[in-house]
Design a protein around this motif. Structure first.
Motif, PDB file in Angstrom:
ATOM      1  N   PHE A  62     -43.837  -5.688 -65.530  1.00 36.10           N
ATOM      2  CA  PHE A  62     -43.815  -5.181 -64.149  1.00 36.10           C
ATOM      3  C   PHE A  62     -42.814  -5.911 -63.259  1.00 36.10           C
ATOM      4  O   PHE A  62     -42.567  -5.497 -62.121  1.00 36.10           O
ATOM      5  N   LEU A  63     -42.235  -7.001 -63.726  1.00 40.29           N
ATOM      6  CA  LEU A  63     -41.341  -7.792 -62.878  1.00 40.29           C
ATOM      7  C   LEU A  63     -40.011  -7.092 -62.659  1.00 40.29           C
ATOM      8  O   LEU A  63     -39.520  -6.350 -63.522  1.00 40.29           O
ATOM      9  N   ASP A  64     -39.413  -7.361 -61.508  1.00 38.79           N
ATOM     10  CA  ASP A  64     -38.060  -6.858 -61.263  1.00 38.79           C
ATOM     11  C   ASP A  64     -37.043  -7.915 -61.704  1.00 38.79           C
ATOM     12  O   ASP A  64     -37.402  -9.003 -62.157  1.00 38.79           O
ATOM     13  N   GLY A  65     -35.792  -7.601 -61.567  1.00 40.01           N
ATOM     14  CA  GLY A  65     -34.745  -8.492 -62.072  1.00 40.01           C
ATOM     15  C   GLY A  65     -34.500  -9.722 -61.225  1.00 40.01           C
ATOM     16  O   GLY A  65     -33.600 -10.519 -61.539  1.00 40.01           O
ATOM     17  N   GLN A  66     -35.277  -9.912 -60.167  1.00 41.59           N
ATOM     18  CA  GLN A  66     -35.062 -11.065 -59.278  1.00 41.59           C
ATOM     19  C   GLN A  66     -35.822 -12.313 -59.753  1.00 41.59           C
ATOM     20  O   GLN A  66     -35.615 -13.393 -59.203  1.00 41.59           O
ATOM     21  N   ILE A  67     -36.666 -12.164 -60.730  1.00 38.27           N
ATOM     22  CA  ILE A  67     -37.430 -13.298 -61.252  1.00 38.27           C
ATOM     23  C   ILE A  67     -36.822 -13.711 -62.585  1.00 38.27           C
ATOM     24  O   ILE A  67     -36.813 -12.956 -63.544  1.00 38.27           O
ATOM     25  N   ALA A 116     -37.683  -8.062 -53.238  1.00 41.11           N
ATOM     26  CA  ALA A 116     -36.801  -7.968 -52.071  1.00 41.11           C
ATOM     27  C   ALA A 116     -37.566  -7.495 -50.840  1.00 41.11           C
ATOM     28  O   ALA A 116     -37.320  -7.964 -49.721  1.00 41.11           O
ATOM     29  N   ASN A 117     -38.511  -6.596 -51.033  1.00 44.18           N
ATOM     30  CA  ASN A 117     -39.280  -6.041 -49.916  1.00 44.18           C
ATOM     31  C   ASN A 117     -40.693  -6.601 -49.823  1.00 44.18           C
ATOM     32  O   ASN A 117     -41.494  -6.125 -49.018  1.00 44.18           O
ATOM     33  N   HIS A 118     -41.003  -7.601 -50.659  1.00 44.71           N
ATOM     34  CA  HIS A 118     -42.327  -8.225 -50.637  1.00 44.71           C
ATOM     35  C   HIS A 118     -43.434  -7.187 -50.817  1.00 44.71           C
ATOM     36  O   HIS A 118     -44.401  -7.134 -50.067  1.00 44.71           O
ATOM     37  N   GLN A 119     -43.279  -6.380 -51.866  1.00 43.82           N
ATOM     38  CA  GLN A 119     -44.267  -5.346 -52.153  1.00 43.82           C
ATOM     39  C   GLN A 119     -44.596  -5.340 -53.641  1.00 43.82           C
ATOM     40  O   GLN A 119     -43.765  -5.712 -54.482  1.00 43.82           O
ATOM     41  N   LEU A 120     -45.803  -4.917 -53.953  1.00 42.25           N
ATOM     42  CA  LEU A 120     -46.167  -4.641 -55.345  1.00 42.25           C
ATOM     43  C   LEU A 120     -46.886  -3.308 -55.396  1.00 42.25           C
ATOM     44  O   LEU A 120     -47.543  -2.895 -54.424  1.00 42.25           O
ATOM     45  N   THR A 121     -46.750  -2.637 -56.515  1.00 47.85           N
ATOM     46  CA  THR A 121     -47.372  -1.336 -56.717  1.00 47.85           C
ATOM     47  C   THR A 121     -48.357  -1.444 -57.881  1.00 47.85           C
ATOM     48  O   THR A 121     -48.020  -1.962 -58.942  1.00 47.85           O
ATOM     49  N   TYR A 122     -49.578  -0.979 -57.652  1.00 42.01           N
ATOM     50  CA  TYR A 122     -50.572  -1.026 -58.721  1.00 42.01           C
ATOM     51  C   TYR A 122     -51.282   0.319 -58.821  1.00 42.01           C
ATOM     52  O   TYR A 122     -51.305   1.111 -57.891  1.00 42.01           O
ATOM     53  N   LYS A 182     -60.540 -10.861 -51.519  1.00 42.08           N
ATOM     54  CA  LYS A 182     -60.653  -9.447 -51.869  1.00 42.08           C
ATOM     55  C   LYS A 182     -60.358  -9.266 -53.350  1.00 42.08           C
ATOM     56  O   LYS A 182     -59.307  -9.693 -53.844  1.00 42.08           O
ATOM     57  N   ILE A 183     -61.280  -8.624 -54.073  1.00 44.72           N
ATOM     58  CA  ILE A 183     -61.151  -8.437 -55.511  1.00 44.72           C
ATOM     59  C   ILE A 183     -60.829  -6.977 -55.807  1.00 44.72           C
ATOM     60  O   ILE A 183     -61.550  -6.071 -55.382  1.00 44.72           O
ATOM     61  N   LEU A 184     -59.748  -6.747 -56.537  1.00 47.23           N
ATOM     62  CA  LEU A 184     -59.331  -5.400 -56.912  1.00 47.23           C
ATOM     63  C   LEU A 184     -59.355  -5.310 -58.437  1.00 47.23           C
ATOM     64  O   LEU A 184     -58.402  -5.698 -59.109  1.00 47.23           O
ATOM     65  N   LEU A 185     -60.472  -4.810 -58.974  1.00 49.75           N
ATOM     66  CA  LEU A 185     -60.623  -4.687 -60.416  1.00 49.75           C
ATOM     67  C   LEU A 185     -60.042  -3.372 -60.922  1.00 49.75           C
ATOM     68  O   LEU A 185     -59.845  -2.434 -60.155  1.00 49.75           O
ATOM     69  N   GLU A 186     -59.778  -3.325 -62.226  1.00 44.12           N
ATOM     70  CA  GLU A 186     -59.164  -2.154 -62.865  1.00 44.12           C
ATOM     71  C   GLU A 186     -57.911  -1.724 -62.102  1.00 44.12           C
ATOM     72  O   GLU A 186     -57.642  -0.530 -61.935  1.00 44.12           O
ATOM     73  N   SER A 187     -57.169  -2.714 -61.686  1.00 45.88           N
ATOM     74  CA  SER A 187     -55.938  -2.482 -60.917  1.00 45.88           C
ATOM     75  C   SER A 187     -54.763  -3.048 -61.712  1.00 45.88           C
ATOM     76  O   SER A 187     -54.594  -4.267 -61.803  1.00 45.88           O
ATOM     77  N   THR A 188     -53.985  -2.160 -62.287  1.00 43.50           N
ATOM     78  CA  THR A 188     -52.867  -2.551 -63.137  1.00 43.50           C
ATOM     79  C   THR A 188     -51.578  -2.551 -62.333  1.00 43.50           C
ATOM     80  O   THR A 188     -51.163  -1.507 -61.818  1.00 43.50           O
ATOM     81  N   VAL A 189     -50.955  -3.708 -62.199  1.00 46.74           N
ATOM     82  CA  VAL A 189     -49.706  -3.807 -61.459  1.00 46.74           C
ATOM     83  C   VAL A 189     -48.595  -3.175 -62.282  1.00 46.74           C
ATOM     84  O   VAL A 189     -48.388  -3.520 -63.449  1.00 46.74           O
ATOM     85  N   GLU A 190     -47.873  -2.240 -61.678  1.00 43.92           N
ATOM     86  CA  GLU A 190     -46.810  -1.526 -62.376  1.00 43.92           C
ATOM     87  C   GLU A 190     -45.428  -1.994 -61.969  1.00 43.92           C
ATOM     88  O   GLU A 190     -44.476  -1.868 -62.748  1.00 43.92           O
ATOM     89  N   LYS A 191     -45.317  -2.553 -60.762  1.00 41.54           N
ATOM     90  CA  LYS A 191     -43.993  -2.942 -60.287  1.00 41.54           C
ATOM     91  C   LYS A 191     -44.131  -3.977 -59.188  1.00 41.54           C
ATOM     92  O   LYS A 191     -45.040  -3.907 -58.353  1.00 41.54           O
ATOM     93  N   VAL A 192     -43.243  -4.948 -59.208  1.00 41.07           N
ATOM     94  CA  VAL A 192     -43.123  -5.905 -58.111  1.00 41.07           C
ATOM     95  C   VAL A 192     -41.731  -5.763 -57.513  1.00 41.07           C
ATOM     96  O   VAL A 192     -40.724  -5.835 -58.222  1.00 41.07           O
TER      97      VAL A 192
END
Length: 444
Positions: free
Chosen positions: A246-251, A85-91, A72-82
């Protein structure tokens, strides 16, 4: 298993294809902030060199190639947050914010040509063309320019200088070291190319740093440590860097803000891996990791990360910093340790420069070769090639020899095919241990 991959250049695309091979039933999502995927970063150079007719041809893969593998290809999708802890990302896509869940995450966001040190480098007349839109804009501005200043004397900068001079432009090149391509070549090897650059009319500003760029009417004023250059446009060819805001402090990150990974390319979070220009790589030339943003490393890390997605089984065997290119009438290539690098070695280093035949029997072209080797074990550690003939493919043989710990004597016995139309009676890379054939230079 849901697999999310952030970034759809060489590393991300390779990882997606390899994950599909290892995990036929996985749900794979490939997120890319650009409106298209698969653009070749030096596509503008291919166009200027007349290798392609349009920038639209500068692609290494098509969307359909991935879609037919159920990616699945998601173009023009800018990741804003990972949110690890909850295995989620927001774009964000089309002004809509979307949250995606994942089981495994591969970060492959690549890098960008940005400089936070040069004031004014954000001007739209300071060209960065790693992406298609930037390349299209750069092409238009370059066609309207007569004077172009290139900031950075690495591979991108030298190639750009060659192509622009061929296209009738007046070129200045600024480099903060005392010679170009210093990461990959020793000064004695690159001197012929630098002389050809000056002969072609390139104004070289060595040992100079750009402090600021100002717009002065329809010109750019590029301020150096001493003096300035007036130019129509400038090309920013300095070191690239990743954007991982976009990374959180866990990485965990290194001091240079690259992602810290282990030998399996796993991050500090067990379900997150990182590849390509996001990470430092172990060097085959020593114990320290290095930032080596090359396409070959992006592809190889994508392969390894996919193999280690569920459990770590395959280590990444390091980078030799292998490159090859053609500029100003020369073919040049390098792999492994340079003589400059060897100053930091804790074992005795031998260095040999020699001139040997480069072509098949009817021709007279030669190649200047520099070998760096361990004097105790005689193992090859590095090699540099400079020739008017196309000897670029030979650097791959030498890189493999270093990876497999071949000695100089092993190289002399390396098997090769012979045909008088295509080869010498002795293959070029065999000649290091044949003193009656080679012609050592005065500097050896």
């Amino acid at each position: 298993m849901k697999v999310a991959i952030i970034g759809a250049s060489f590393a991300g695309v390779t990882a997606a294809l390899e994950v599909r091979k290892h995990h036929p039933n996985a749900e794979i999502s490939l997120l890319e902030k650009q409106p298209q995927l698969g653009y070749i970063p030096n596509g503008l150079h291919l166009y200027l060199d007349k290798k392609i007719d349009s920038l639209s041809q500068a692609y290494f893969i098509k969307e359909a190639d991935l879609e037919q593998r159920r990616i699945k290809i998601l173009l023009e999708s800018t990741v804003e947050k990972v949110d690890t802890a909850n295995h989620q990302l927001t774009y964000r896509c089309d002004n809509e914010v979307v949250t995606m869940e994942y089981d495994k995450l591969i970060i492959a966001t690549g890098s960008s040509q940005l400089s936070h040190k040069i004031e004014g480098s954000g001007s739209d007349r300071v060209l960065k063309y790693k992406r298609l839109k930037g390349a299209e804009d750069a092409l238009e501005k370059l066609q309207a320019s007569q004077y172009v200043t290139i900031i950075g004397g690495g591979q991108i900068g030298v190639e750009a200088a060659d192509l622009l001079t061929k296209n009738g432009k007046q070129v200045a090149l600024v480099e903060n070291m005392d010679y170009v391509l210093f990461k990959y070549f020793d000064k004695d090897m690159i001197q012929p190319i630098q002389e050809e650059m000056q002969e072609a009319g390139v104004a070289l500003y060595m040992n100079q740093t750009v402090s600021s760029i100002k717009e002065a009417g329809d010109k750019l004023e590029i301020q150096l440590g001493s003096g300035s250059i007036e130019s129509d446009t400038a090309i920013l060819a300095v070191n690239v860097r990743p954007d991982l805001s976009f990374l959180d402090g866990q990485i965990d990150l290194h001091m240079d803000h690259t992602i810290a990974v282990d030998e399996y390319l796993c991050t500090s979070h067990p379900d997150v891996l990182a590849v390509g220009d996001c990470i430092q790589l172990p060097s085959c030339m020593g114990d320290e990791a290095m930032y080596i943003p090359l396409v070959n490393n992006a592809v190889r890390t994508g392969i390894v990360a996919a193999a280690n997605l569920v459990r770590p089984t395959q280590t990444f065997n390091g980078s030799l910093r292998t490159i090859g290119t053609s500029a100003f009438g020369y073919h040049i290539a390098s792999t492994g340790m340079t003589e400059s690098d060897s100053l930091f070695s804790d074992y005795p280093i031998g260095v040999k420069r020699q001139i040997v035949p480069a072509n098949s029997l009817p021709f007279a072209e030669e190649v200047l070769i520099k070998y760096v080797y361990n004097e105790e074990t005689r193992e090859l550690l590095g090699a540099q090639l400079v020739s008017k003939a196309d000897v670029l493919e030979k650097i791959n043989t030498l890189a493999l020899a270093i990876q497999t710990n071949q000695t100089l004597e092993d190289l002399s016995q390396k098997e090769f095919f012979f045909h008088p139309t295509f080869t010498n009676t002795i293959e070029t890379t065999n000649l290091v241990a044949w003193p009656h054939i080679r012609r050592d230079t005065d500097e050896s």
